[in-house]
Scaffold this active site. Sequence first.
Site, mmCIF file in Angstrom:
data_model
loop_
_atom_site.group_PDB
_atom_site.id
_atom_site.type_symbol
_atom_site.label_atom_id
_atom_site.label_comp_id
_atom_site.label_asym_id
_atom_site.label_seq_id
_atom_site.Cartn_x
_atom_site.Cartn_y
_atom_site.Cartn_z
ATOM 1 N N ASP A 40 1.110 -0.945 -0.339
ATOM 2 C CA ASP A 40 0.040 0.197 -0.010
ATOM 3 C C ASP A 40 0.848 1.297 0.279
ATOM 4 O OD1 ASP A 40 -2.630 1.348 0.726
ATOM 5 O OD2 ASP A 40 -1.555 1.789 2.977
ATOM 6 N N GLU B 108 1.280 -0.464 -5.193
ATOM 7 C CA GLU B 108 0.144 0.610 -5.918
ATOM 8 C C GLU B 108 1.599 1.327 -5.236
ATOM 9 O OE1 GLU B 108 -3.608 3.066 -3.640
ATOM 10 O OE2 GLU B 108 -1.438 2.393 -1.891
HETATM 11 C C1 GLC Z 1 -3.867 3.352 -0.266
HETATM 12 C C2 GLC Z 1 -5.586 3.113 0.137
HETATM 13 C C3 GLC Z 1 -6.708 3.621 0.553
HETATM 14 C C4 GLC Z 1 -5.662 4.188 1.828
HETATM 15 C C5 GLC Z 1 -4.722 4.592 1.587
HETATM 16 C C6 GLC Z 1 -3.618 4.941 3.517
HETATM 17 O O1 GLC Z 1 -4.029 4.423 -0.727
HETATM 18 O O2 GLC Z 1 -5.615 2.001 -1.073
HETATM 19 O O3 GLC Z 1 -7.061 3.006 0.814
HETATM 20 O O4 GLC Z 1 -7.367 5.251 2.127
HETATM 21 O O5 GLC Z 1 -3.883 3.728 1.302
HETATM 22 O O6 GLC Z 1 -3.524 3.797 3.580
#
Ligand code: GLC
Length: 574
Positions: free
Chosen positions: A220, A292
Site C-alpha cells: 500500500d 500501489e
Molecule cells: C492507499 C489505500 C487507500 C488508503 C490509503 C491509506 O492509497 O488504497 O484506501 O486510504 O492507502 O492507507
Amino acid sequence: MKSFLLFILIVGVGTAKEWWEGGNFYQIYPRSFMDSDGDGIGDIKGITQKVQYLKAIGIDGAWLSPIFKSPMFDFGYDISDYYQVQPEYGTLEDLMELIEKAREVGLKILLDFVPNHTSDEHEWFKKSIKREGIYTNFYIWEDGIPDPKNPGGRNLPPNNWNSEFRYSAWEWNEERQQYYYHQFGVRQPDLNYRDPNLRAAMEDVLKFWLDKGIGGFRIDAVPYLYEYQDASGKFPDEPRNPDCADPDDFCWTVHIYVKDQPETYDVVYSWRKIIDEYSQKHGGEPRVIMTEAYASMDNIIRYYGNSTHKGSNIPFNFEMIQRLNKNSNAKDFSQVIAEYLSKVPKGSEPNWVLGNHDNKRVSTRFGEDRMDLINILLQTLPGVAVTYYGEEIGMTDVHISWEDTVDPQACGASPLTYEPYSRDPARTPFQWDDSPNAGFSNASKTWLPVSNNYKETNVKAEEKIPNSHLNIFKTLTKLKMEPTMQDGSFEQKVLSDDIFVYKRELAGSDTYLVVMNFGKDVQTVSLKSAFPNIADRAEVVVSSTQSPLQRGDQVQTDNIKAPPSVATVFKSLK
Ligand code: GLC
Ligand code: MG
Ligand code: CA
C-alpha cells in the site's frame, strides 16, 4: 473510409512463464464481498464460501484489502496489530482455512501490506509517544517552529505539508510534546523508514505472513515511505501549487518532498529480496509483490528494479484510471497503451489495473455501455490483468447519502462537498443474487447500502444469460490462457477517431483481432486493410452484451460492422 495509422507496436514476449505472469488477479474488498455471520459486514469465512466462484471466473490470485486488527477509521488501512486478524473479519484459523481452500482449487491469496503508517492504536505508537526503547523513533516526530504570535506557547507545525485527508499533516501530541507526521488520517501516523529497527520490524511482518502460505503481497501507498530531510535534518516546506485555492487541501503544495524519494525504491527492492529468498528456501511457486503507486510512468517503471536488484513483480499500472475516461477516443487509448508498453523493461511483465477501492467504478468512468469493452481490453492486452470485485458483473457506483457516508476521506468534507472525495460508492456489497441484500448478508442493515440494481445485476441472474457481463468475462479469462494471448505479439492501429483495432499473433497458434468503437455511430471497418496478412474470414469469439454479433458468427474481414461502444474479439479463420 480514410484510415490513418498512428501506432504499430509489436511486443514479443518470452516463454517459460511463472504462475502470475499473464495471470488474472482480483481485488476483494473483504468488508463487502460476502458476510457469513449476518452482522452486515463481509468476512473471511464469506470469502472461503466463494472460492469456487473465483475459480470459475478464471482468477489466479486474489488480493484482499487489509483484514488485520484495526479501529477501522480507514477501514483497515489503519492497522493496530500486523499479526492479528480483525475479529469482525474472523480469526487466523479462518484465514488459514481460506488459504488452504483456495490452494485446493489452484488460487493464491495475497495480503495487503500497509507499510507507510499504522493506526494510532498500535502498541508501537503508544510506546513511541512514551519514548520507550527501540520504539522511540518508529514514527516521525518533530518539535515544530516557535509561534511568533504566541511566544512561549505551543509551536507551530514544522512546515506546510497537508495530509491526503485534508489539513496539516502534522498533529500535536500533548504527551510527547511533539508533532507527529501523518500522510493520511490523523489516526494514521507515518512510520519512520530511516530507523533500522523499524525496518527490521516490518521485515518480520512480511516473513510472518509468508509463513502462512500466502501467494504474496499487495503493498500500500509505497511512494510515501520516505519524506525528504535536508542536511540539517529539517523537513522543508514544499513549493506552493498555484492551481490550488484551498489551503487545507492536499493540493495546496507540489509534492516534491513527501513522495517518490529515492530511498523508496531500495526498500521495495529489499522486500523483493526477502520474498525471493523465502520462495527459494521453502520451495513452491514464487511469491510476488504488487505495488500501489500513483506516480509518473518513469517512477512506476523504477519499481520493477534494475540490473542489480529485482523490484516489484507487478508495479500497478494506473494509466487507464488516470489518463482515460468517457471522452477518450481511439487515439487516446492507443497512445496510453503504446507509451506504457514501450516503457516496460524487457523481461518485465506489463500489467493493467482498471479499478480499485479508491476510484470510481468502470461504468462511471467509461460509461455503462462500455463495461464489456473495457473488460475485453483488459483481458486481451499482453500481461497481467487486475479486476476490482464486481466489475465482472458490471456493478455500478451507488449513491451514498451524507448520513450513510463512512469514508474518512469524505467525512472530512461537508454535506455539500463530500461526494467527489467519497470512495464509498465503489465499495458497496457484492451482488450475488436477487434475495434481500443481494445475497451478501442476512443482516437487517449492511455496512454500506446495497445497490438498488441488484435484482438484475447479480451473479445468479447473469449466469443464466448467455451474453451477460459475467459470461463475457468468463469467456475472456479462458481466452487469456490461449498461447496467443499469453505469448503472442501485439500490433495496434487507430483507424479513425472512433476505431481502435489490434492483432494478437503467435506462430503456430490462432490469430486474434480486436475491434473497438469509441464513437456514437455504427462504423464499417476493414481489418483486412489494417492487417493484410490475416484471412478473408474471421469468427466472433466474444462481443459486448449489446452487440448484434454472436459467438461463432462469421464475418468478411474487409467489411465488419462495429456498433458504438462495442468491442469484439475475432479469430482469424485459416
Ligand atoms: C492507499 C489505500 C487507500 C488508503 C490509503 C491509506 O492509497 O488504497 O484506501 O486510504 O492507502 O492507507
Ligand atoms: Mg460478517
Ligand atoms: Ca511516509
